[in-house]
Scaffold this active site. Sequence first.
Site, short mmCIF file in Angstrom:
data_model
loop_
_atom_site.label_atom_id
_atom_site.label_comp_id
_atom_site.label_asym_id
_atom_site.label_seq_id
_atom_site.Cartn_x
_atom_site.Cartn_y
_atom_site.Cartn_z
N MET A 1 -1.24 -11.77 116.37
CA MET A 1 -1.93 -10.79 117.37
C MET A 1 -3.62 -10.90 116.87
SD MET A 1 1.05 -7.80 117.40
CE MET A 1 2.39 -7.99 118.65
N HIS B 1 -9.30 -13.44 119.37
CA HIS B 1 -9.64 -14.98 119.89
C HIS B 1 -8.51 -15.86 120.12
CE1 HIS B 1 -9.49 -14.14 115.52
NE2 HIS B 1 -8.91 -15.40 115.30
N GLY C 1 2.52 -2.90 111.73
CA GLY C 1 2.60 -3.89 112.89
C GLY C 1 2.58 -3.24 114.22
N HIS D 1 -30.09 -24.69 101.85
CA HIS D 1 -30.23 -23.93 100.24
C HIS D 1 -31.50 -22.84 100.46
CE1 HIS D 1 -30.05 -23.23 95.97
NE2 HIS D 1 -31.50 -23.44 96.25
N GLU E 1 2.95 -0.11 100.66
CA GLU E 1 3.69 -1.57 101.41
C GLU E 1 5.10 -1.65 100.99
OE1 GLU E 1 2.54 -3.74 103.48
OE2 GLU E 1 4.33 -4.83 103.14
N THR F 1 -0.76 -7.69 128.84
CA THR F 1 -0.72 -6.36 128.49
C THR F 1 -0.80 -5.89 127.12
OG1 THR F 1 1.69 -6.56 128.67
CG2 THR F 1 0.66 -5.72 130.71
P1 FAD Z 1 -5.08 -5.75 124.32
O1 FAD Z 1 -6.35 -5.81 123.86
O2 FAD Z 1 -4.06 -4.80 123.84
O3 FAD Z 1 -5.15 -5.39 126.02
C1 FAD Z 1 -4.17 -5.18 126.86
C2 FAD Z 1 -4.67 -4.28 128.00
O4 FAD Z 1 -3.66 -4.13 129.03
C3 FAD Z 1 -5.03 -2.74 127.49
O5 FAD Z 1 -6.22 -2.56 128.14
C4 FAD Z 1 -3.79 -2.05 128.25
O6 FAD Z 1 -4.20 -0.72 128.57
C5 FAD Z 1 -3.63 -2.91 129.43
N1 FAD Z 1 -2.29 -2.60 129.77
C6 FAD Z 1 -0.96 -2.72 129.25
N2 FAD Z 1 0.25 -2.44 130.35
C7 FAD Z 1 -0.57 -2.71 131.59
C8 FAD Z 1 0.11 -2.55 132.53
N3 FAD Z 1 1.26 -2.64 132.87
N4 FAD Z 1 -0.99 -2.50 133.84
C9 FAD Z 1 -2.15 -2.49 133.71
N5 FAD Z 1 -2.58 -2.61 132.42
C10 FAD Z 1 -2.15 -2.56 131.16
N6 FAD Z 1 -8.05 -8.85 116.17
C11 FAD Z 1 -8.79 -9.86 115.97
O7 FAD Z 1 -9.05 -10.95 116.44
N7 FAD Z 1 -10.03 -9.44 115.03
C12 FAD Z 1 -10.05 -8.22 114.76
O8 FAD Z 1 -10.98 -7.66 113.94
C13 FAD Z 1 -9.08 -7.15 114.96
N8 FAD Z 1 -9.17 -6.07 114.64
C14 FAD Z 1 -8.20 -5.19 115.07
C15 FAD Z 1 -8.33 -3.82 114.64
C16 FAD Z 1 -7.64 -2.85 114.98
C17 FAD Z 1 -7.62 -1.50 114.54
C18 FAD Z 1 -6.39 -3.36 116.00
C19 FAD Z 1 -5.53 -2.24 116.27
C20 FAD Z 1 -6.31 -4.61 116.46
C21 FAD Z 1 -7.28 -5.46 115.87
N9 FAD Z 1 -7.10 -6.75 116.29
C22 FAD Z 1 -8.07 -7.60 115.85
C23 FAD Z 1 -6.10 -7.33 117.14
C24 FAD Z 1 -6.66 -7.25 118.91
O9 FAD Z 1 -7.17 -6.16 118.99
C25 FAD Z 1 -5.41 -7.61 119.62
O10 FAD Z 1 -4.86 -8.97 119.17
C26 FAD Z 1 -6.33 -8.28 121.01
O11 FAD Z 1 -6.86 -6.94 121.49
C27 FAD Z 1 -5.07 -8.73 121.73
O12 FAD Z 1 -5.65 -9.00 123.31
P2 FAD Z 1 -4.72 -8.73 124.39
O13 FAD Z 1 -5.72 -8.98 125.80
O14 FAD Z 1 -3.48 -9.54 124.36
O15 FAD Z 1 -4.27 -7.19 124.55
P1 NAI Z 2 0.25 -6.39 109.69
O1 NAI Z 2 1.50 -7.04 110.33
O2 NAI Z 2 -0.79 -6.96 109.33
O3 NAI Z 2 0.76 -5.64 108.63
C1 NAI Z 2 1.85 -4.57 108.60
C2 NAI Z 2 2.15 -4.24 107.30
O4 NAI Z 2 3.34 -2.90 107.19
C3 NAI Z 2 2.92 -5.26 106.60
O5 NAI Z 2 2.54 -5.96 105.34
C4 NAI Z 2 4.38 -5.07 106.46
O6 NAI Z 2 5.03 -5.47 105.54
C5 NAI Z 2 4.03 -3.47 106.33
N1 NAI Z 2 5.41 -2.62 106.77
C6 NAI Z 2 6.26 -2.98 107.79
N2 NAI Z 2 7.04 -1.90 107.84
C7 NAI Z 2 7.05 -1.18 106.58
C8 NAI Z 2 7.70 -0.05 106.30
N3 NAI Z 2 8.65 0.68 106.95
N4 NAI Z 2 7.16 0.62 105.36
C9 NAI Z 2 5.92 -0.10 104.69
N5 NAI Z 2 5.21 -0.98 104.94
C10 NAI Z 2 5.72 -1.49 106.10
O7 NAI Z 2 0.21 -4.99 110.93
P2 NAI Z 2 -1.13 -4.14 111.07
O8 NAI Z 2 -1.93 -3.88 110.13
O9 NAI Z 2 -0.32 -2.92 111.85
O10 NAI Z 2 -2.00 -4.77 112.15
C11 NAI Z 2 -1.54 -5.24 113.46
C12 NAI Z 2 -2.26 -6.51 113.95
O11 NAI Z 2 -3.43 -6.42 114.31
C13 NAI Z 2 -2.18 -7.37 112.69
O12 NAI Z 2 -0.81 -8.39 112.77
C14 NAI Z 2 -3.25 -8.39 113.09
O13 NAI Z 2 -2.98 -9.50 113.89
C15 NAI Z 2 -4.30 -7.39 114.21
N6 NAI Z 2 -5.33 -6.90 113.34
C16 NAI Z 2 -6.20 -7.94 113.06
C17 NAI Z 2 -7.58 -7.64 112.30
C18 NAI Z 2 -8.40 -8.85 112.20
O14 NAI Z 2 -8.14 -9.68 112.59
N7 NAI Z 2 -9.40 -8.55 111.15
C19 NAI Z 2 -7.82 -6.24 112.02
C20 NAI Z 2 -6.51 -5.42 112.53
C21 NAI Z 2 -5.58 -5.62 112.96
#
Ligand code: FAD
Ligand code: NAI
Length: 478
Positions: A331, A334, A284, A457, A215, A155
């Site tokens: 989180m 992959h 987060g 290269h 931050e 979820t």
């Molecule tokens: P999710 O992708 O959150 O999917 C969960 C699904 O479950 C959703 O569709 C939700 O609606 C559904 N759901 C929830 N509760 C219920 C319920 N009770 N019944 C039915 N459906 C439900 N990760 C990377 O590896 N690379 C990145 O570049 C990256 N970029 C990101 C950028 C942003 C802005 C954000 C927010 C996250 C990013 N992440 C990235 C993190 C990545 O999106 C998550 O780690 C990943 O989507 C987690 O997959 P999941 O399947 O666990 O959950």
């Molecule tokens: P994050 O955990 O990467 O960063 C949150 C940041 O907010 C931390 O540096 C933390 O110290 C700071 N913070 C927490 N409480 C605060 C407060 N009260 N005031 C100021 N700063 C505070 O979480 P983020 O950026 O929200 O992303 C969530 C998750 O999504 C990440 O953990 C990541 O796994 C995933 N993600 C992955 C991406 C990728 O793989 N390229 C891209 C975007 C998200």
Amino acid sequence: MSKEFDVVVIGGGPGGYVAAIRASQLGFNTACIDATSDKDGKASLGGTCLNVGCIPSKALLQSSENYFNAAHHFGDHGISTGTLKMDVSKMLARKQEIITKNTGGIAYLFKKNKVTSFHGVGAFKAKAGDAYLLEAKLADGTIEEITAKHVIIATGSSVRQLPGVTIDNHLVLDNEGALAIPSVPKRLGVIGAGVIGLEMGSVWKRLGSEVTVLEAMPAFLGAADEQVAREAKKFLTKETGLVINTGVKIGEIKAGKKDVTVHWTDTAGAEQVSVFDKLVVAIGRVPNTAGLNAEAVGLALTERGQIEVNDDCQSNLPNVWAIGDVVRGPMLAHKASDEGVAVAERIAGQHPHIDFNNIPWVIYTSPEIAWVGKTEEQLKAAGVEYKKGQFLFSANGRALALGEGKGFVKMLADKTTDRILGVHIVGPFASELIAEAVVAMEFNASSEDIARIVHAHPSLSEALHEAALACDKRGLHS
Ligand code: FAD
Ligand code: NAI
């Protein structure tokens, strides 16, 4: 009468949809319940990742990088463009098209793999002998009862809320709002210098916003290798132009009619007040378990609200599994997908293995940041003796031809055995380069193994080759 399945996956993100496909491939009668809808109320599979995460953020990162390069770097190539124009609505429409193609692709894959898809919210209702009775509240208002021999919970997660602040996705934005700002805000505030804060801050800065990142932690990118974090901060502030304040304490946040006022204390203890046209909150994410009715079956959660699982993603209940953002670990999409495959295979009696040490991290800023394995700080703390090889992209011909001669590759290898323990990259296409390091580490390679492999290269991968040579103090180009 309830519908009966061998495997029911709750959640259709990169964890859930991949688990469902793999379970079906393995011969299980499989269903997936997913709640996400598109703007027309239709099912939109792919979860956070495809709808409001990985994919749309990368679409906007690319559009904004193209704009930034046209504005600032085309001249270096002798190309002039005249007056540069930007159409944010077209950028957002392009992003949406990419989302739609991807989410439609999952619907196609479900059909192809005979996964039954329910569009709605899934929850436990009761135990039913050795199986589980679930209830899906479908988007059309109907309720479907479903019996499952195995349940995989996927979820995902939602944005962590800042106490006292309401996210309205108009002035105060989460990831969804940050990916859909209709015109470039003059002043953008970002709370949290994590992955989302830096990626989304980069998008809007490149398009012209003044971006201030606030931050809480004193260290920048605490999870990354310190040297990489320092180098990244230098480029993100000097070149991208982000204003990054670490060690701050956020005070009162007040949303007005047109702007948001943030009171904060800087690292020296001085009170500050900033006014922003939009404020992104990215501090987060928290696991989505509220709607699951976990109590009905006695499903155990951790103190942090995640579903409690062991290394194999097994919950405290027989045949109930949980994967992805809703359980411990990074989180990352992959990580979620690989856990999904592994769980489906475990249900089929196989013995898959995921090495959590070898999960790559990528931050898609400019330059990109990527790493796998241990940082220097972790090795020092664990008392592991290591050697280090480093190579600068400024000495790599392909990087210079790309106009991207910044950053470095650093390889850390065990001092005695030479086994690679960590690889850290800040530089062009770090997201792609890290794959070689992941493969090497998965095969327990030594730095000498990489040093003896022929690298094309001119290519960026030569920087990894040189870093490996440098572990043995025999770099050829440094
Ligand atoms: P999710 O992708 O959150 O999917 C969960 C699904 O479950 C959703 O569709 C939700 O609606 C559904 N759901 C929830 N509760 C219920 C319920 N009770 N019944 C039915 N459906 C439900 N990760 C990377 O590896 N690379 C990145 O570049 C990256 N970029 C990101 C950028 C942003 C802005 C954000 C927010 C996250 C990013 N992440 C990235 C993190 C990545 O999106 C998550 O780690 C990943 O989507 C987690 O997959 P999941 O399947 O666990 O959950
Ligand atoms: P994050 O955990 O990467 O960063 C949150 C940041 O907010 C931390 O540096 C933390 O110290 C700071 N913070 C927490 N409480 C605060 C407060 N009260 N005031 C100021 N700063 C505070 O979480 P983020 O950026 O929200 O992303 C969530 C998750 O999504 C990440 O953990 C990541 O796994 C995933 N993600 C992955 C991406 C990728 O793989 N390229 C891209 C975007 C998200």
